[in-house]
Design a protein around this motif. Structure first.
Motif, PDB file in Angstrom:
ATOM      1  N   LEU A   1      -0.181   3.901  -5.475  1.00  0.00           N
ATOM      2  CA  LEU A   1      -0.391   5.113  -4.683  1.00  0.00           C
ATOM      3  C   LEU A   1       0.617   5.197  -3.541  1.00  0.00           C
ATOM      4  O   LEU A   1       1.181   6.269  -3.276  1.00  0.00           O
ATOM      5  N   VAL A   2       0.863   4.083  -2.881  1.00  0.00           N
ATOM      6  CA  VAL A   2       1.844   4.077  -1.800  1.00  0.00           C
ATOM      7  C   VAL A   2       3.239   4.371  -2.352  1.00  0.00           C
ATOM      8  O   VAL A   2       4.003   5.157  -1.767  1.00  0.00           O
ATOM      9  N   MET A   3       3.564   3.767  -3.475  1.00  0.00           N
ATOM     10  CA  MET A   3       4.875   4.010  -4.089  1.00  0.00           C
ATOM     11  C   MET A   3       5.064   5.481  -4.440  1.00  0.00           C
ATOM     12  O   MET A   3       6.142   6.052  -4.236  1.00  0.00           O
ATOM     13  N   SER A   4       4.016   6.120  -4.962  1.00  0.00           N
ATOM     14  CA  SER A   4       4.130   7.535  -5.346  1.00  0.00           C
ATOM     15  C   SER A   4       4.332   8.425  -4.129  1.00  0.00           C
ATOM     16  O   SER A   4       5.088   9.389  -4.170  1.00  0.00           O
ATOM     17  N   ARG A   5       3.665   8.082  -3.029  1.00  0.00           N
ATOM     18  CA  ARG A   5       3.815   8.871  -1.810  1.00  0.00           C
ATOM     19  C   ARG A   5       5.190   8.647  -1.179  1.00  0.00           C
ATOM     20  O   ARG A   5       5.797   9.574  -0.655  1.00  0.00           O
ATOM     21  N   ARG A   6       5.679   7.412  -1.245  1.00  0.00           N
ATOM     22  CA  ARG A   6       7.013   7.149  -0.705  1.00  0.00           C
ATOM     23  C   ARG A   6       8.086   7.812  -1.579  1.00  0.00           C
ATOM     24  O   ARG A   6       9.119   8.251  -1.068  1.00  0.00           O
ATOM     25  N   GLN A   7       7.836   7.887  -2.861  1.00  0.00           N
ATOM     26  CA  GLN A   7       8.770   8.589  -3.741  1.00  0.00           C
ATOM     27  C   GLN A   7       8.818  10.071  -3.370  1.00  0.00           C
ATOM     28  O   GLN A   7       9.891  10.683  -3.368  1.00  0.00           O
TER      29      GLN A   7
ATOM     30  N   ILE B   1      -8.483   3.982  -1.206  1.00  0.00           N
ATOM     31  CA  ILE B   1      -8.002   4.543  -2.466  1.00  0.00           C
ATOM     32  C   ILE B   1      -8.295   6.036  -2.511  1.00  0.00           C
ATOM     33  O   ILE B   1      -7.441   6.850  -2.871  1.00  0.00           O
ATOM     34  N   SER B   2      -9.520   6.405  -2.133  1.00  0.00           N
ATOM     35  CA  SER B   2      -9.876   7.828  -2.081  1.00  0.00           C
ATOM     36  C   SER B   2      -8.949   8.583  -1.134  1.00  0.00           C
ATOM     37  O   SER B   2      -8.450   9.672  -1.460  1.00  0.00           O
ATOM     38  N   ASN B   3      -8.702   8.009   0.037  1.00  0.00           N
ATOM     39  CA  ASN B   3      -7.843   8.666   1.019  1.00  0.00           C
ATOM     40  C   ASN B   3      -6.397   8.777   0.535  1.00  0.00           C
ATOM     41  O   ASN B   3      -5.725   9.787   0.779  1.00  0.00           O
ATOM     42  N   MET B   4      -5.918   7.741  -0.145  1.00  0.00           N
ATOM     43  CA  MET B   4      -4.541   7.771  -0.635  1.00  0.00           C
ATOM     44  C   MET B   4      -4.373   8.814  -1.736  1.00  0.00           C
ATOM     45  O   MET B   4      -3.325   9.465  -1.835  1.00  0.00           O
ATOM     46  N   ILE B   5      -5.376   8.972  -2.574  1.00  0.00           N
ATOM     47  CA  ILE B   5      -5.313  10.015  -3.607  1.00  0.00           C
ATOM     48  C   ILE B   5      -5.279  11.391  -2.952  1.00  0.00           C
ATOM     49  O   ILE B   5      -4.490  12.263  -3.333  1.00  0.00           O
ATOM     50  N   SER B   6      -6.115  11.585  -1.927  1.00  0.00           N
ATOM     51  CA  SER B   6      -6.123  12.856  -1.205  1.00  0.00           C
ATOM     52  C   SER B   6      -4.796  13.112  -0.503  1.00  0.00           C
ATOM     53  O   SER B   6      -4.427  14.264  -0.259  1.00  0.00           O
ATOM     54  N   LEU B   7      -4.091  12.040  -0.191  1.00  0.00           N
ATOM     55  CA  LEU B   7      -2.806  12.176   0.503  1.00  0.00           C
ATOM     56  C   LEU B   7      -1.809  12.971  -0.334  1.00  0.00           C
ATOM     57  O   LEU B   7      -0.849  13.524   0.203  1.00  0.00           O
ATOM     58  N   GLY B   8      -2.049  13.053  -1.648  1.00  0.00           N
ATOM     59  CA  GLY B   8      -1.176  13.843  -2.509  1.00  0.00           C
ATOM     60  C   GLY B   8      -1.222  15.330  -2.209  1.00  0.00           C
ATOM     61  O   GLY B   8      -0.362  16.087  -2.662  1.00  0.00           O
TER      62      GLY B   8
END
Length: 205
Positions: free
Chosen positions: A184-190, A140-147
Motif C-alpha cells: 500500500l505504501v509503495m502504491s501511494r509513493r508510486q 490498512i483501512s486508512n491506507m486503502i482510503s488514502l487512494g
C-alpha cells in the motif's frame, strides 16, 4: 465461549466451519449500535467514521482473527477519540465483555493533547498484542482510503508515518499485514512519483 483464534503467519483462503460457528457466537450488534454515533463524522478521504469501524473489523476477519474482544473493540475503536465527551460507560455496559473491550479501545486511543508520534511509540513499546493487531488493521483501512486522497503532502506524511511507526508493529504481530502495508505504501509513493510531486518539491527548495 470458545477458544480465541489468532492467525499470525498464514492467511486462510476461506473460513472453515469451526471458525464460522465461533464467529456466529460473537454478538457484535451492541457495539455496532454504539458505532453508529460515528455516522456523522466525515473522513478526509470520503465516507464516514462508522464505515471505517466496520471496514477495520472486516480486515481482521479477512486475516483470520476471530477473537470476540478484538472484533468488538474494532467496531468502536474510534468513538472515544472522535466523539467529544463520549461516555466510556456505554462501552463498559454493552455486554459482559465491555470491560475488556473498553480497555482495548483505550489502548488504541490517542489522549487529548498527545502528539501522534508519542501515541504510536507508546503502542510499539507497551501495547498489548491485540492493540497492535487492531492498529495494523486500522492502518490498512486508512491506507486503502488514502487512494482517494488528493493532497500529496498528506499522502507523503502518512506514508512516512506508516513506515516509521506501523511497519515495526506489523512486523512483530502479523507478517502478512506487514506485507500488505508495504504494498500500500509503495502504491501511494508510486502515485506521488507519477504526479511529479517530488520533482515539484525539489524545484521549490
Amino acid at each position: 465461549m470458545g477458544k480465541n483464534f489468532t492467525m499470525a503467519t498464514e492467511k486462510p483462503s476461506q473460513m472453515d466451519k469451526e471458525h464460522m460457528l465461533q464467529l456466529k457466537g460473537i454478538f457484535l450488534a451492541p457495539y455496532m449500535q454504539l458505532a453508529t454515533a460515528l455516522i456523522g463524522k466525515a473522513r478526509f478521504a470520503g465516507g464516514n467514521m462508522f464505515r471505517h469501524q466496520i471496514d477495520t473489523m472486516g480486515i481482521l476477519i479477512d486475516y483470520g482473527y476471530i477473537d470476540r474482544i478484538l472484533l468488538k473493540a474494532s467496531c468502536v475503536h474510534d468513538v472515544l477519540e472522535d466523539i467529544p465527551g463520549y461516555d466510556p460507560e456505554l462501552i463498559r455496559n454493552a455486554d459482559e465483555d465491555g470491560e475488556e473491550v473498553l480497555a482495548l479501545v483505550r489502548e488504541v486511543t490517542k489522549r487529548p493533547g498527545q502528539l501522534k508520534p508519542d501515541y504510536l511509540r507508546s503502542i510499539i513499546e507497551s501495547g498489548s498484542h491485540k492493540a497492535k493487531v487492531l492498529k495494523c488493521a486500522d492502518r490498512i483501512s486508512n491506507m486503502i482510503s488514502l487512494g482517494f486522497v488528493t493532497s500529496s503532502e498528506f499522502i507523503e506524511r502518512y506514508c512516512d508515518e506508516t513506515e516509521y511507526f506501523i511497519f515495526p508493529i506489523a512486523l512483530e504481530v502479523d507478517y502478512n499485514m506487514y506485507q500488505e502495508l508495504i504494498k500500500l505504501v509503495m502504491s501511494r509513493r508510486q502515485y506521488l512519483e507519477e504526479s511529479k510531486y517530488f520533482e515539484r518539491m525539489k524545484s521549490e527548495d
